[in-house]
Design a protein around this motif. Structure first.
Motif, short mmCIF file in Angstrom:
data_model
loop_
_atom_site.label_atom_id
_atom_site.label_comp_id
_atom_site.label_asym_id
_atom_site.label_seq_id
_atom_site.Cartn_x
_atom_site.Cartn_y
_atom_site.Cartn_z
N LEU A 24 41.38 31.80 38.21
CA LEU A 24 41.09 32.54 39.44
C LEU A 24 41.70 33.99 39.69
N ARG A 27 40.62 36.34 36.95
CA ARG A 27 39.07 36.95 36.92
C ARG A 27 38.83 37.51 38.32
N LYS A 28 39.42 37.11 39.42
CA LYS A 28 38.99 37.55 40.76
C LYS A 28 40.07 38.27 41.58
N ALA A 32 40.31 42.24 42.20
CA ALA A 32 39.87 42.64 43.32
C ALA A 32 41.18 43.56 44.08
N SER A 69 43.13 40.11 32.33
CA SER A 69 42.42 40.33 33.86
C SER A 69 41.52 41.69 33.82
N SER A 121 46.56 29.82 45.50
CA SER A 121 45.62 29.65 44.33
C SER A 121 45.95 28.58 43.55
N HIS A 180 34.74 32.60 49.51
CA HIS A 180 34.23 34.17 48.93
C HIS A 180 32.70 34.35 49.42
N GLU A 418 33.35 44.29 46.03
CA GLU A 418 33.26 42.87 45.55
C GLU A 418 33.70 41.82 47.04
N TYR A 420 35.81 39.15 47.02
CA TYR A 420 37.24 39.06 47.08
C TYR A 420 38.10 40.03 47.65
N GLU A 421 37.51 41.31 47.06
CA GLU A 421 38.24 42.54 47.56
C GLU A 421 38.02 42.53 48.98
#
Length: 488
Positions: A24, A27-28, A32, A69, A121, A180, A418, A420-421
């Motif tokens: 997580l 990737r996110k 973000a 990433s 996380s 999210h 996005e 998460y950002e």
């Protein structure tokens, strides 16, 4: 001018990611945060500290981030100079959350007087340990914030246990339970669509609305999450959180303001108004499915039982469809249909509002059965479409469905962050509106737990469905008996 609900401390920011080497984070979270940095939405004094058990020095960690990433950042959002600047914000602390002395190393890396945001996380089973050791190391104060990833518990009892443990060290106003889906532009736009347009609000109720559908379909299988997923299932993984949150925003009453508690109070009322099903209701109004071998993305893919780390006799559901009701005046007798699954025909998340047909059939040859639908597409693209009837050109009164399409990508020139950002920036700025409150979470479990218990009592195997399909046939029957069908 900033909202009065924002809590801008003016302090330097230390964001600490527990599980910072995980999937997580790579990737996110880091992409973000990079995007937020690129667009000036992080304080200039920000540092991002990732923790993990790997024996990395800072150079090895930065190389790992660049390899794992950077590829998740869209090319049109990437700038080499900005990336180099972002890497300067990153630090790495080797930390085993079970070892109290390791938190001393984190304390040494933290800046005195900084505002600390802890992003957990990790597995929820570690939340209690992390919060206890942070407090013992003197790393929690009135400016600290903690972000909790889903799933928050396995059932109501475990959710309460986590909430109690975290609440010993963080006030409710410091806890950000992240979902999210609540960061998606279309979901947030639904509030404006409903309460900012007088043309819709008078219609947003029974009997003007005949049904509501909420679908979150995934094309992927369980993949590397099989070990976790088999003990969880689609009900806990998706319905209890993502789909119920979407349902709340569709069904809530107008809040008195946009303050976090005003909005969340109304969502809580929806959760408490959800009809509690009997065992007979569960048998009739819920469908569990499990994917078998099929074709997805033009490739043959294995069934759930063939996935690594899945027991051969597993009865875990990878698909859920259900019918439920909200027992209020606004939604009396309006069925809400929820559906989610893995290895479905395509990735698609949408909310469909089906309006009642005109009371008198002046146009008996009306095609499609339903005259008006409002379709809110959440992914892969975000758009809002209103389906209406129009006359076809030519003689006669032949009708055709047409769509008034608000393509959010082309309607606005502003950059679209996005999910998460957007939510991470909300955490930094102290905005709680799009995060779950404790009583919301527990009310969702209070509704979901009896359904899961009912499945255990019924002890039936999930219905098989081919990978690459839209789920088992029983899910279509669920709607057909009420005269509806899933909108693909």
């Amino acid at each position: 001018m900033k909202s009065t609900t924002e809590q801008d401390t003016g302090l330097p920011l230390d964001m600490v990611i527990f599980g910072g080497m995980g999937d997580l984070a790579m990737r996110k979270l880091l992409p973000a945060l990079y995007s937020a940095f690129l667009h000036g939405n992080l304080p200039a004094s920000t540092r991002i500290i990732s923790t993990g058990r790997q024996e990395f020095n800072r150079e090895a960690y930065l190389a790992h981030v660049s390899e794992h990433s950077r590829t998740f950042i869209p090319k049109d959002n990437f700038d080499d100079k900005t990336w180099d600047g972002f890497l300067h914000l990153l630090e790495y602390v080797r930390l085993d959350v079970q070892q109290a002395p390791d938190f001393g190393a984190l304390a040494a890396a933290s800046r005195p007087g900084a505002q600390r945001v802890y992003y957990l996380s990790t597995a929820p089973s570690l939340f209690t340990t992390i919060c206890e050791k942070l407090a013992a190391a003197g790393l929690v104060d009135e400016h600290s914030r903690v972000v909790l990833e889903k799933p928050l518990g396995h059932d109501l009892a475990s959710a309460i246990e986590i909430n109690e443990a975290v609440g010993k060290h963080f006030a409710e106003s410091q806890i950000y339970r992240i979902d999210h889906y609540l960061g998606k532009e279309t979901v947030q736009n639904l509030m404006v669509l409903r309460f900012g347009n007088s043309i819709l609000e008078p219609l947003w109720r029974a009997p003007n609305i005949s049904s509501v559908q909420i679908t979150v379909a995934e094309e992927v299988g369980v993949g590397s999450r099989a070990g976790f997923y088999d003990g969880t299932g689609a009900m806990r993984d998706m319905v209890q959180n993502h789909l119920l949150q979407l349902l709340c925003i569709v069904a809530m009453e107008p809040p008195t303001s946009l303050s976090p508690d005003a909005v969340r109070d109304e969502k809580l009322k929806v959760l408490r108004s959800l009809r509690r099903p009997t065992l007979a209701d569960i048998a009739r109004d819920t469908v569990r499915g499990q994917y078998v071998q099929g074709v997805s993305g033009n490739q043959e893919v294995p069934g759930y039982h063939e996935e690594k780390n899945v027991p051969e006799d597993s009865k875990t559901e990878t698909f859920v469809a259900l019918r439920t009701f909200i027992d209020t005046w606004r939604w009396s007798k309006v069925p809400f249909y929820l559906r989610t699954g893995k290895r479905m025909a395509r990735r698609s998340s949408k909310i469909v509002i089906e309006f009642a047909n005109p009371p008198f059939p002046l146009f008996p040859d009306m095609p499609g059965g339903v005259a008006n639908r409002l379709v809110m597409e959440l992914q892969p693209e975000e758009a809002i479409k209103l389906q209406i009837m129009a006359k076809q050109p030519g003689s006669g009164m032949q009708m055709q469905q047409v769509a008034l399409n608000l393509d959010l990508q082309s309607a606005f020139q502003q950059r679209r962050a996005e999910a998460y950002e957007r939510l991470l920036v909300d955490v930094v700025r102290g905005r709680l509106t799009h995060f779950m409150r404790r009583d919301e979470l527990e009310a969702a479990w209070e509704w979901a737990d009896p359904i899961i218990a009912g499945w255990q009592t019924l002890n039936e195997k999930p219905h098989p469905y081919a990978a690459g399909s839209w789920g088992p046939a029983e899910a279509f029957t669920l709607l057909a008996r009420d005269g509806f069908h899933w909108v693909e």
